[in-house]
Write a protein that holds these residues in place. Structure first.
Motif, PDB file in Angstrom:
ATOM      1  N   THR A   1       0.853  -1.184   0.000  1.00  0.00           N
ATOM      2  CA  THR A   1       0.000   0.000   0.000  1.00  0.00           C
ATOM      3  C   THR A   1       0.886   1.230   0.000  1.00  0.00           C
ATOM      4  N   GLU A   2       0.292   2.359  -0.310  1.00  0.00           N
ATOM      5  CA  GLU A   2       1.021   3.629  -0.292  1.00  0.00           C
ATOM      6  C   GLU A   2       0.383   4.555   0.739  1.00  0.00           C
ATOM      7  N   VAL A   3       1.186   5.236   1.523  1.00  0.00           N
ATOM      8  CA  VAL A   3       0.681   6.270   2.422  1.00  0.00           C
ATOM      9  C   VAL A   3       0.424   7.517   1.586  1.00  0.00           C
ATOM     10  N   THR A   4      -0.818   7.974   1.604  1.00  0.00           N
ATOM     11  CA  THR A   4      -1.180   9.112   0.766  1.00  0.00           C
ATOM     12  C   THR A   4      -2.239   9.960   1.449  1.00  0.00           C
ATOM     13  N   SER A   5      -2.261  11.234   1.122  1.00  0.00           N
ATOM     14  CA  SER A   5      -3.325  12.133   1.561  1.00  0.00           C
ATOM     15  C   SER A   5      -3.856  12.945   0.386  1.00  0.00           C
ATOM     16  N   SER A   6      -3.485  12.548  -0.810  1.00  0.00           N
ATOM     17  CA  SER A   6      -3.866  13.316  -2.000  1.00  0.00           C
ATOM     18  C   SER A   6      -5.002  12.631  -2.751  1.00  0.00           C
ATOM     19  N   GLY A   7      -5.667  13.397  -3.590  1.00  0.00           N
ATOM     20  CA  GLY A   7      -6.691  12.843  -4.467  1.00  0.00           C
ATOM     21  C   GLY A   7      -8.014  12.555  -3.803  1.00  0.00           C
ATOM     22  N   SER A   8      -8.210  13.039  -2.566  1.00  0.00           N
ATOM     23  CA  SER A   8      -9.461  12.801  -1.848  1.00  0.00           C
ATOM     24  C   SER A   8     -10.013  14.121  -1.336  1.00  0.00           C
ATOM     25  N   LEU A   9     -11.177  14.059  -0.705  1.00  0.00           N
ATOM     26  CA  LEU A   9     -11.793  15.245  -0.107  1.00  0.00           C
ATOM     27  C   LEU A   9     -11.149  15.649   1.210  1.00  0.00           C
ATOM     28  N   THR A  10     -10.274  14.806   1.754  1.00  0.00           N
ATOM     29  CA  THR A  10      -9.727  15.066   3.095  1.00  0.00           C
ATOM     30  C   THR A  10      -8.202  15.008   3.077  1.00  0.00           C
ATOM     31  N   PRO A  11      -7.531  16.005   2.546  1.00  0.00           N
ATOM     32  CA  PRO A  11      -6.068  15.992   2.545  1.00  0.00           C
ATOM     33  C   PRO A  11      -5.468  16.043   3.949  1.00  0.00           C
ATOM     34  N   GLU A  12      -6.282  16.353   4.966  1.00  0.00           N
ATOM     35  CA  GLU A  12      -5.789  16.359   6.345  1.00  0.00           C
ATOM     36  C   GLU A  12      -5.509  14.957   6.878  1.00  0.00           C
TER      37      GLU A  12
ATOM     38  N   VAL B   1     -25.238  18.033   2.646  1.00  0.00           N
ATOM     39  CA  VAL B   1     -24.234  18.682   1.801  1.00  0.00           C
ATOM     40  C   VAL B   1     -23.856  17.744   0.665  1.00  0.00           C
ATOM     41  N   GLU B   2     -23.525  18.320  -0.462  1.00  0.00           N
ATOM     42  CA  GLU B   2     -23.032  17.556  -1.607  1.00  0.00           C
ATOM     43  C   GLU B   2     -21.661  18.094  -1.999  1.00  0.00           C
ATOM     44  N   TYR B   3     -20.716  17.181  -2.211  1.00  0.00           N
ATOM     45  CA  TYR B   3     -19.358  17.553  -2.559  1.00  0.00           C
ATOM     46  C   TYR B   3     -19.044  17.106  -3.987  1.00  0.00           C
ATOM     47  N   ILE B   4     -18.284  17.920  -4.690  1.00  0.00           N
ATOM     48  CA  ILE B   4     -17.728  17.495  -5.971  1.00  0.00           C
ATOM     49  C   ILE B   4     -16.486  16.658  -5.683  1.00  0.00           C
ATOM     50  N   LEU B   5     -16.432  15.468  -6.218  1.00  0.00           N
ATOM     51  CA  LEU B   5     -15.326  14.562  -5.948  1.00  0.00           C
ATOM     52  C   LEU B   5     -14.082  14.991  -6.711  1.00  0.00           C
ATOM     53  N   PRO B   6     -12.908  14.826  -6.109  1.00  0.00           N
ATOM     54  CA  PRO B   6     -11.666  15.110  -6.834  1.00  0.00           C
ATOM     55  C   PRO B   6     -11.546  14.216  -8.069  1.00  0.00           C
ATOM     56  N   GLU B   7     -10.828  14.695  -9.053  1.00  0.00           N
ATOM     57  CA  GLU B   7     -10.702  13.974 -10.316  1.00  0.00           C
ATOM     58  C   GLU B   7     -10.211  12.534 -10.129  1.00  0.00           C
ATOM     59  N   PRO B   8      -9.179  12.277  -9.301  1.00  0.00           N
ATOM     60  CA  PRO B   8      -8.748  10.882  -9.136  1.00  0.00           C
ATOM     61  C   PRO B   8      -9.860   9.975  -8.609  1.00  0.00           C
ATOM     62  N   THR B   9     -10.667  10.478  -7.674  1.00  0.00           N
ATOM     63  CA  THR B   9     -11.771   9.671  -7.142  1.00  0.00           C
ATOM     64  C   THR B   9     -12.823   9.436  -8.213  1.00  0.00           C
ATOM     65  N   GLN B  10     -13.098  10.429  -9.034  1.00  0.00           N
ATOM     66  CA  GLN B  10     -14.045  10.237 -10.136  1.00  0.00           C
ATOM     67  C   GLN B  10     -13.567   9.139 -11.075  1.00  0.00           C
ATOM     68  N   GLN B  11     -12.296   9.168 -11.419  1.00  0.00           N
ATOM     69  CA  GLN B  11     -11.757   8.177 -12.348  1.00  0.00           C
ATOM     70  C   GLN B  11     -11.813   6.768 -11.765  1.00  0.00           C
ATOM     71  N   GLU B  12     -11.602   6.653 -10.459  1.00  0.00           N
ATOM     72  CA  GLU B  12     -11.585   5.339  -9.821  1.00  0.00           C
ATOM     73  C   GLU B  12     -12.986   4.798  -9.551  1.00  0.00           C
ATOM     74  N   ASN B  13     -14.009   5.613  -9.738  1.00  0.00           N
ATOM     75  CA  ASN B  13     -15.380   5.207  -9.421  1.00  0.00           C
ATOM     76  C   ASN B  13     -16.303   5.399 -10.622  1.00  0.00           C
ATOM     77  N   ASN B  14     -15.809   4.985 -11.784  1.00  0.00           N
ATOM     78  CA  ASN B  14     -16.623   4.938 -12.999  1.00  0.00           C
ATOM     79  C   ASN B  14     -17.296   6.266 -13.320  1.00  0.00           C
ATOM     80  N   GLY B  15     -16.593   7.350 -13.035  1.00  0.00           N
ATOM     81  CA  GLY B  15     -17.102   8.648 -13.444  1.00  0.00           C
ATOM     82  C   GLY B  15     -18.098   9.287 -12.507  1.00  0.00           C
TER      83      GLY B  15
END
Length: 255
Positions: A48-59, A230-244
């Motif tokens: 696995t990779e430790v990451t905080s990017s590409g999501s709604l919660t970079p924290e 509330v409704e959030y716009i998903l980051p582009e990487p999450t959109q790509q990983e979840n069939n758009g």
């Protein structure tokens, strides 16, 4: 991409309709030795990779499967353990975690159950927001290990983890239940809906649901009992990983 073809259905390894023991073993980080089995821990850390990017919660830092990981591309059947649905940060969980981080009063001083916790991000967000008590629930023991590792990545002492089917156990009293991406199967949706209604009417438990609008959720009768928060716009990487899928919503359950 073997991962996309072989594994990417929301937590399809869950089989919550089967009877399980009625025990309620809560494993803290001090007693969850099985979660930190050195061999399994090393495998998880290596793959696995430790990451905080590409999501709604970079924290929040998380150990996830990403395109940099061998098993993102490797044949899914070569993964030696149960399917790693915990290693994906699903869009419903992202929305819930973002909402709790932005609205800490929702969890501050309260008891919170994160149902179908997966990587533990929403439970971590609840703890960051000041929840007095947090329980992460996922039936996969390796998800339990992932939650422990992810807590430590974020400077938190791991909270209790339950790796049993909580739907068939004696109900506990919680101020708040959070669940994301769990309405992916019609039978499970029915059982889960009844259980959530029971929690609400028995204890007055508040329930927040995160979902990007999958058909099994948007077409379920629970829609008549929901209030959109509330409704959030998903980051582009999450959109790509979840069939758009482009957005994810947090709903307040009001039966």
């Amino acid at each position: 991409m073997a991962f996309s073809l072989g594994w990417k259905a929301p937590r399809g390894c869950w089989n919550l309709l089967q009877p399980v023991s009625s025990g309620f073993p809560l494993f803290s980080w001090r007693t969850a030795g099985s979660y930190l089995d050195p061999k399994v821990k090393a495998f998880v850390e290596d793959n696995t990779e430790v990451t905080s990017s590409g999501s709604l919660t970079p924290e929040i830092q998380l150990r996830l499967l990403t395109p940099k990981c061998k098993f993102w591309w490797e044949r899914a059947d070569l993964w030696p353990y149960s399917d790693p649905y915990w290693a994906i940060y699903w869009p419903g969980g992202q929305a819930l975690s973002r909402y709790l981080l932005d609205n800490p009063d929702v969890v501050r001083g309260k008891s919170v159950l994160d149902f179908g916790s997966g990587c533990g991000a929403t439970a971590i967000a609840a703890k960051m927001g000041g929840a007095a008590k947090v329980l992460a629930n996922d039936i996969d023991p390796i998800a339990g290990m992932a939650v422990v590792l992810n807590c430590r990545l974020n400077g938190l002492n791991p909270f209790p983890i339950l790796t049993k089917n909580i739907l068939n156990m004696q109900q506990g009293k919680w101020d708040l239940i959070v669940l994301g991406d769990m309405f992916y199967d019609e039978d499970l949706a029915e059982s889960l809906h009844r259980w959530l209604e029971n929690c609400f009417w028995t204890y007055g438990t508040r329930v927040l649901i995160g979902d990007p609008g999958r058909p099994q959720f948007s077409g379920h009768r629970i829609q008549h009992q929901l209030h959109r928060l509330v409704e959030y716009i998903l980051p582009e990487p999450t959109q790509q990983e979840n069939n758009g899928l482009t957005t994810s919503t947090v709903w307040d359950f009001q039966p």
